[in-house]
Motif scaffolding. Sequence first.
Motif, PDB file in Angstrom:
ATOM      1  N   THR A   1       0.863  -1.158   0.108  1.00  0.00           N
ATOM      2  CA  THR A   1      -0.062  -0.029  -0.126  1.00  0.00           C
ATOM      3  C   THR A   1       1.006   1.378  -0.064  1.00  0.00           C
ATOM      4  N   MET A   2       0.702   2.300  -1.054  1.00  0.00           N
ATOM      5  CA  MET A   2       1.426   3.558  -1.156  1.00  0.00           C
ATOM      6  C   MET A   2       0.684   4.378  -1.825  1.00  0.00           C
ATOM      7  N   PRO A   3       1.573   5.630  -1.757  1.00  0.00           N
ATOM      8  CA  PRO A   3       0.698   6.700  -2.345  1.00  0.00           C
ATOM      9  C   PRO A   3       1.006   6.536  -4.040  1.00  0.00           C
ATOM     10  N   CYS A   4       0.139   7.221  -4.683  1.00  0.00           N
ATOM     11  CA  CYS A   4       0.277   7.220  -6.262  1.00  0.00           C
ATOM     12  C   CYS A   4       0.773   8.544  -6.452  1.00  0.00           C
ATOM     13  N   ASP A   5       1.874   9.006  -6.145  1.00  0.00           N
ATOM     14  CA  ASP A   5       2.488  10.323  -6.281  1.00  0.00           C
ATOM     15  C   ASP A   5       3.403  10.130  -7.713  1.00  0.00           C
ATOM     16  N   GLY A   6       3.577  11.501  -8.065  1.00  0.00           N
ATOM     17  CA  GLY A   6       4.416  11.570  -9.346  1.00  0.00           C
ATOM     18  C   GLY A   6       4.179  10.978 -10.618  1.00  0.00           C
ATOM     19  N   ASP A   7       5.098  11.024 -11.548  1.00  0.00           N
ATOM     20  CA  ASP A   7       4.733  10.424 -12.679  1.00  0.00           C
ATOM     21  C   ASP A   7       4.980   8.933 -12.661  1.00  0.00           C
ATOM     22  N   ILE A   8       4.590   8.310 -13.874  1.00  0.00           N
ATOM     23  CA  ILE A   8       4.566   6.841 -13.777  1.00  0.00           C
ATOM     24  C   ILE A   8       6.059   6.211 -13.465  1.00  0.00           C
ATOM     25  N   ARG A   9       7.142   6.779 -14.047  1.00  0.00           N
ATOM     26  CA  ARG A   9       8.546   6.237 -13.840  1.00  0.00           C
ATOM     27  C   ARG A   9       8.752   6.316 -12.396  1.00  0.00           C
ATOM     28  N   ARG A  10       8.581   7.399 -11.828  1.00  0.00           N
ATOM     29  CA  ARG A  10       8.712   7.352 -10.205  1.00  0.00           C
ATOM     30  C   ARG A  10       7.891   6.368  -9.415  1.00  0.00           C
ATOM     31  N   PHE A  11       6.574   6.227  -9.664  1.00  0.00           N
ATOM     32  CA  PHE A  11       5.851   5.326  -9.131  1.00  0.00           C
ATOM     33  C   PHE A  11       6.311   3.981  -9.180  1.00  0.00           C
ATOM     34  N   CYS A  12       6.491   3.703 -10.550  1.00  0.00           N
ATOM     35  CA  CYS A  12       7.130   2.157 -10.721  1.00  0.00           C
ATOM     36  C   CYS A  12       8.633   1.905  -9.903  1.00  0.00           C
ATOM     37  N   ALA A  13       9.230   2.832  -9.963  1.00  0.00           N
ATOM     38  CA  ALA A  13      10.527   2.763  -9.325  1.00  0.00           C
ATOM     39  C   ALA A  13      10.101   2.596  -7.427  1.00  0.00           C
ATOM     40  N   LEU A  14       9.543   3.334  -7.109  1.00  0.00           N
ATOM     41  CA  LEU A  14       9.037   3.401  -5.629  1.00  0.00           C
ATOM     42  C   LEU A  14       8.168   2.025  -5.371  1.00  0.00           C
ATOM     43  N   ALA A  15       7.516   1.648  -6.220  1.00  0.00           N
ATOM     44  CA  ALA A  15       6.736   0.286  -5.939  1.00  0.00           C
ATOM     45  C   ALA A  15       7.506  -0.742  -5.948  1.00  0.00           C
ATOM     46  N   ALA A  16       8.377  -0.844  -6.873  1.00  0.00           N
ATOM     47  CA  ALA A  16       9.399  -1.929  -6.933  1.00  0.00           C
ATOM     48  C   ALA A  16      10.266  -1.943  -5.565  1.00  0.00           C
ATOM     49  N   ARG A  17      10.532  -0.892  -5.146  1.00  0.00           N
ATOM     50  CA  ARG A  17      11.645  -0.824  -4.058  1.00  0.00           C
ATOM     51  C   ARG A  17      10.713  -1.240  -2.774  1.00  0.00           C
ATOM     52  N   ARG A  18       9.678  -0.476  -2.508  1.00  0.00           N
ATOM     53  CA  ARG A  18       8.465  -0.793  -1.392  1.00  0.00           C
ATOM     54  C   ARG A  18       8.457  -2.439  -1.398  1.00  0.00           C
ATOM     55  N   SER A  19       8.003  -3.001  -2.453  1.00  0.00           N
ATOM     56  CA  SER A  19       7.553  -4.476  -2.615  1.00  0.00           C
ATOM     57  C   SER A  19       8.908  -5.206  -2.182  1.00  0.00           C
ATOM     58  N   ARG A  20      10.017  -4.923  -2.578  1.00  0.00           N
ATOM     59  CA  ARG A  20      11.255  -5.702  -2.304  1.00  0.00           C
ATOM     60  C   ARG A  20      11.555  -5.647  -1.086  1.00  0.00           C
ATOM     61  N   GLU A  21      11.513  -4.409  -0.345  1.00  0.00           N
ATOM     62  CA  GLU A  21      11.827  -4.236   1.025  1.00  0.00           C
ATOM     63  C   GLU A  21      10.865  -4.540   2.000  1.00  0.00           C
ATOM     64  N   GLN A  22       9.531  -4.745   1.779  1.00  0.00           N
ATOM     65  CA  GLN A  22       8.511  -5.294   2.586  1.00  0.00           C
ATOM     66  C   GLN A  22       8.729  -6.596   3.146  1.00  0.00           C
ATOM     67  N   THR A  23       8.675  -6.747   4.569  1.00  0.00           N
ATOM     68  CA  THR A  23       8.776  -8.113   4.937  1.00  0.00           C
ATOM     69  C   THR A  23       7.440  -8.598   5.642  1.00  0.00           C
ATOM     70  N   ALA A  24       6.413  -7.820   5.903  1.00  0.00           N
ATOM     71  CA  ALA A  24       5.234  -8.250   6.366  1.00  0.00           C
ATOM     72  C   ALA A  24       4.339  -8.331   5.279  1.00  0.00           C
ATOM     73  N   PHE A  25       3.194  -9.269   5.613  1.00  0.00           N
ATOM     74  CA  PHE A  25       2.294  -9.629   4.440  1.00  0.00           C
ATOM     75  C   PHE A  25       1.329  -8.405   4.070  1.00  0.00           C
ATOM     76  N   LEU A  26       1.129  -7.547   5.232  1.00  0.00           N
ATOM     77  CA  LEU A  26       0.128  -6.546   5.026  1.00  0.00           C
ATOM     78  C   LEU A  26       0.671  -5.413   6.223  1.00  0.00           C
ATOM     79  N   ASP A  27       0.748  -4.165   5.737  1.00  0.00           N
ATOM     80  CA  ASP A  27       0.957  -3.141   6.894  1.00  0.00           C
ATOM     81  C   ASP A  27      -0.601  -2.529   7.092  1.00  0.00           C
ATOM     82  N   GLU A  28      -1.248  -3.296   8.265  1.00  0.00           N
ATOM     83  CA  GLU A  28      -2.579  -2.783   8.392  1.00  0.00           C
ATOM     84  C   GLU A  28      -2.762  -1.368   8.777  1.00  0.00           C
ATOM     85  N   SER A  29      -1.777  -0.758   9.279  1.00  0.00           N
ATOM     86  CA  SER A  29      -1.822   0.861   9.739  1.00  0.00           C
ATOM     87  C   SER A  29      -2.278   1.670   8.593  1.00  0.00           C
TER      88      SER A  29
END
Length: 217
Positions: free
Chosen positions: A105-133
Amino acid sequence: MSEAAKMEKLDLSTWPRREAFAFFSRLSNPYYMVSFRQDVSGVYDFAKANGLSFYYAMIWACTRAMNETEAFRLTVRGGELYRLDGRSPSFTDLKKGAEQFHIVTMPCDGDIRRFCALAARRSREQTAFLDESAETDELIYFSCLPWLDLTALTNERDLSAPGAADDCIPRVSWGRYQEENGRKKLTVSLEVNHRLIDGVHLGEFTQNLNHIIDELK
């Protein structure tokens, strides 16, 4: 969207869809699903040309299109109607070699390139199934089954939960794209709450999505 995200309370007594809202509010299950074929050639070509994930690129495009469609930014809280400033994506993903998915779960800020880069990094670094907060009613739920040519998909709901009918989070799913006459197309399944969204709004969403895809260069 953050806790401090802007939203506006609407007056149900003067809202043009108040009668439809009241009618569908009497139902224990006011949700419906539609599936439609979407030409995604522009998203695919742009993603490949820029080294981006097609999946993340589609999430960005769909989120943008929904946030440009006012009906998709409406939500119900305690029986009252609100218009959100915008929605954020919450999407299933798989780490390389994994079989158990996780939800990002993450914001959809910035252009498509920025979003895709941030999504890849966040997914790669996430260790929990879901951030319920991060679970709020300001989200869009996305999922993908790239192993098959999806024709339709419904999502789980706890209809016995208090306030279940107030769940206005759109659910978007798709599968593997197919080649059709030199174009890449896939079936998009979309679940919405009929208290807020009619067919005309689905048409507006698809028009906005097509425009956003066409603008990718």
